[in-house]
Design a protein around this motif. Sequence first.
Motif, PDB file in Angstrom:
ATOM      1  N   THR A 154       0.840  -1.190   0.000  1.00 25.18           N
ATOM      2  CA  THR A 154       0.000   0.000   0.000  1.00 25.18           C
ATOM      3  C   THR A 154       0.882   1.250   0.000  1.00 25.18           C
ATOM      4  N   THR A 155       0.352   2.316  -0.524  1.00 30.37           N
ATOM      5  CA  THR A 155       1.091   3.575  -0.500  1.00 30.37           C
ATOM      6  C   THR A 155       0.367   4.605   0.360  1.00 30.37           C
ATOM      7  N   THR A 156      -0.654   4.176   1.099  1.00 36.13           N
ATOM      8  CA  THR A 156      -1.371   5.121   1.939  1.00 36.13           C
ATOM      9  C   THR A 156      -0.516   5.508   3.138  1.00 36.13           C
ATOM     10  N   THR A 157      -0.780   6.671   3.668  1.00 37.35           N
ATOM     11  CA  THR A 157      -0.038   7.122   4.837  1.00 37.35           C
ATOM     12  C   THR A 157      -0.848   6.958   6.118  1.00 37.35           C
ATOM     13  N   ALA A 158      -2.024   6.352   6.053  1.00 37.13           N
ATOM     14  CA  ALA A 158      -2.868   6.209   7.239  1.00 37.13           C
ATOM     15  C   ALA A 158      -2.159   5.421   8.333  1.00 37.13           C
ATOM     16  N   VAL A 159      -1.555   4.297   7.987  1.00 35.92           N
ATOM     17  CA  VAL A 159      -0.859   3.495   8.990  1.00 35.92           C
ATOM     18  C   VAL A 159       0.354   4.247   9.519  1.00 35.92           C
ATOM     19  N   ALA A 160       1.079   4.900   8.629  1.00 32.67           N
ATOM     20  CA  ALA A 160       2.250   5.662   9.058  1.00 32.67           C
ATOM     21  C   ALA A 160       1.852   6.774  10.026  1.00 32.67           C
ATOM     22  N   GLN A 161       0.766   7.459   9.749  1.00 35.80           N
ATOM     23  CA  GLN A 161       0.328   8.518  10.659  1.00 35.80           C
ATOM     24  C   GLN A 161      -0.101   7.929  11.989  1.00 35.80           C
ATOM     25  N   SER A 162      -0.796   6.782  11.968  1.00 37.49           N
ATOM     26  CA  SER A 162      -1.172   6.116  13.217  1.00 37.49           C
ATOM     27  C   SER A 162       0.059   5.771  14.035  1.00 37.49           C
ATOM     28  N   LEU A 163       1.082   5.265  13.363  1.00 39.39           N
ATOM     29  CA  LEU A 163       2.317   4.923  14.067  1.00 39.39           C
ATOM     30  C   LEU A 163       2.972   6.173  14.644  1.00 39.39           C
ATOM     31  N   ALA A 164       3.030   7.230  13.874  1.00 41.85           N
ATOM     32  CA  ALA A 164       3.647   8.468  14.358  1.00 41.85           C
ATOM     33  C   ALA A 164       2.933   8.962  15.614  1.00 41.85           C
ATOM     34  N   ASP A 165       1.620   8.825  15.653  1.00 33.98           N
ATOM     35  CA  ASP A 165       0.840   9.263  16.813  1.00 33.98           C
ATOM     36  C   ASP A 165       1.117   8.413  18.050  1.00 33.98           C
ATOM     37  N   LEU A 166       1.630   7.201  17.843  1.00 29.60           N
ATOM     38  CA  LEU A 166       1.902   6.275  18.948  1.00 29.60           C
ATOM     39  C   LEU A 166       3.343   6.315  19.439  1.00 29.60           C
ATOM     40  N   MET A 167       4.191   7.051  18.741  1.00 31.30           N
ATOM     41  CA  MET A 167       5.620   7.012  19.028  1.00 31.30           C
ATOM     42  C   MET A 167       6.074   8.184  19.879  1.00 31.30           C
ATOM     43  N   SER A 168       7.035   7.908  20.758  1.00 37.08           N
ATOM     44  CA  SER A 168       7.665   8.973  21.527  1.00 37.08           C
ATOM     45  C   SER A 168       8.682   9.685  20.633  1.00 37.08           C
ATOM     46  N   PRO A 169       9.077  10.911  20.969  1.00 32.03           N
ATOM     47  CA  PRO A 169      10.132  11.576  20.192  1.00 32.03           C
ATOM     48  C   PRO A 169      11.405  10.723  20.214  1.00 32.03           C
ATOM     49  N   GLY A 170      12.012  10.553  19.069  1.00 35.08           N
ATOM     50  CA  GLY A 170      13.216   9.731  18.967  1.00 35.08           C
ATOM     51  C   GLY A 170      12.941   8.240  18.871  1.00 35.08           C
ATOM     52  N   ALA A 171      11.671   7.860  18.817  1.00 35.37           N
ATOM     53  CA  ALA A 171      11.317   6.437  18.715  1.00 35.37           C
ATOM     54  C   ALA A 171      11.833   5.842  17.418  1.00 35.37           C
ATOM     55  N   ARG A 172      12.019   4.534  17.415  1.00 35.41           N
ATOM     56  CA  ARG A 172      12.519   3.831  16.230  1.00 35.41           C
ATOM     57  C   ARG A 172      11.456   2.870  15.714  1.00 35.41           C
ATOM     58  N   VAL A 173      11.321   2.833  14.379  1.00 38.26           N
ATOM     59  CA  VAL A 173      10.459   1.848  13.713  1.00 38.26           C
ATOM     60  C   VAL A 173      11.370   0.912  12.949  1.00 38.26           C
ATOM     61  N   TRP A 174      11.162  -0.391  13.116  1.00 38.58           N
ATOM     62  CA  TRP A 174      11.939  -1.414  12.411  1.00 38.58           C
ATOM     63  C   TRP A 174      10.956  -2.281  11.637  1.00 38.58           C
ATOM     64  N   LEU A 175      11.115  -2.328  10.322  1.00 38.85           N
ATOM     65  CA  LEU A 175      10.327  -3.227   9.485  1.00 38.85           C
ATOM     66  C   LEU A 175      11.286  -4.244   8.896  1.00 38.85           C
ATOM     67  N   PHE A 176      11.076  -5.501   9.215  1.00 38.56           N
ATOM     68  CA  PHE A 176      11.914  -6.581   8.716  1.00 38.56           C
ATOM     69  C   PHE A 176      11.129  -7.308   7.638  1.00 38.56           C
ATOM     70  N   VAL A 177      11.721  -7.429   6.461  1.00 44.75           N
ATOM     71  CA  VAL A 177      11.018  -8.021   5.325  1.00 44.75           C
ATOM     72  C   VAL A 177      11.876  -9.109   4.715  1.00 44.75           C
ATOM     73  N   GLU A 178      11.305 -10.288   4.567  1.00 46.86           N
ATOM     74  CA  GLU A 178      11.998 -11.401   3.937  1.00 46.86           C
ATOM     75  C   GLU A 178      11.155 -11.867   2.759  1.00 46.86           C
ATOM     76  N   ALA A 179      11.717 -11.761   1.572  1.00 43.52           N
ATOM     77  CA  ALA A 179      11.010 -12.233   0.385  1.00 43.52           C
ATOM     78  C   ALA A 179      11.038 -13.761   0.360  1.00 43.52           C
ATOM     79  N   PRO A 180      10.180 -14.397  -0.422  1.00 41.02           N
ATOM     80  CA  PRO A 180      10.211 -15.859  -0.525  1.00 41.02           C
ATOM     81  C   PRO A 180      11.621 -16.351  -0.834  1.00 41.02           C
ATOM     82  N   GLY A 181      12.025 -17.402  -0.165  1.00 40.72           N
ATOM     83  CA  GLY A 181      13.362 -17.948  -0.344  1.00 40.72           C
ATOM     84  C   GLY A 181      14.398 -17.246   0.517  1.00 40.72           C
TER      85      GLY A 181
END
Length: 173
Positions: A108-135
């Motif tokens: 998705t390219t929507t920013t709704a989830v990103a804005q929700s996350l920003a609202d939940l984060m403290s200043p200086g918070a870190r977001v980690w997205l780990f992605v493993e493609a098939p194989g």
Amino acid sequence: MSRPRVPERILRAVEALDLAGDERVLELACGRGVAAELLLARHPRLTYLAVDRSAAAVAAAAARNAAAIAQGRLRTLCCPLEELGPDIAPEGPFDVVFAINVNLFWTTTTTAVAQSLADLMSPGARVWLFVEAPGGVGRAVGPALRSLDIPALTADASEAGGLTVVRATKRPG
């Protein structure tokens, strides 16, 4: 009864987080609670919210981590990521937010989830997205970067052990 072997992607993600041990952690799409179990065992001062849209996954995560729930260190929540907010997640603001193989961030390219996350984060918070493609081959996460690149966040991507790791940090203030 022995537990099944922990998938490598979860072990690598848990290691990459490099937590100090006293953070407030939000795990998105927690599945059966394996990462929560590993992190809570390693860091007895963590406060943790594990979220998944699947009621079965949340029930499994709660059963697996019943002791941490009883200690008040973990809460599990059945909720779509798009609906998360401070009213639903009063444990925040969170210092660390992470997800392992959550396709929402690259489908998705929507920013709704990103804005929700920003609202939940403290200043200086870190977001980690780990992605493993098939194989196990890392892949680019273009839409995830665009979705997280909202005014309050900065992001960078790197490859680590077959995972594409997207790190975003909320700017203070």
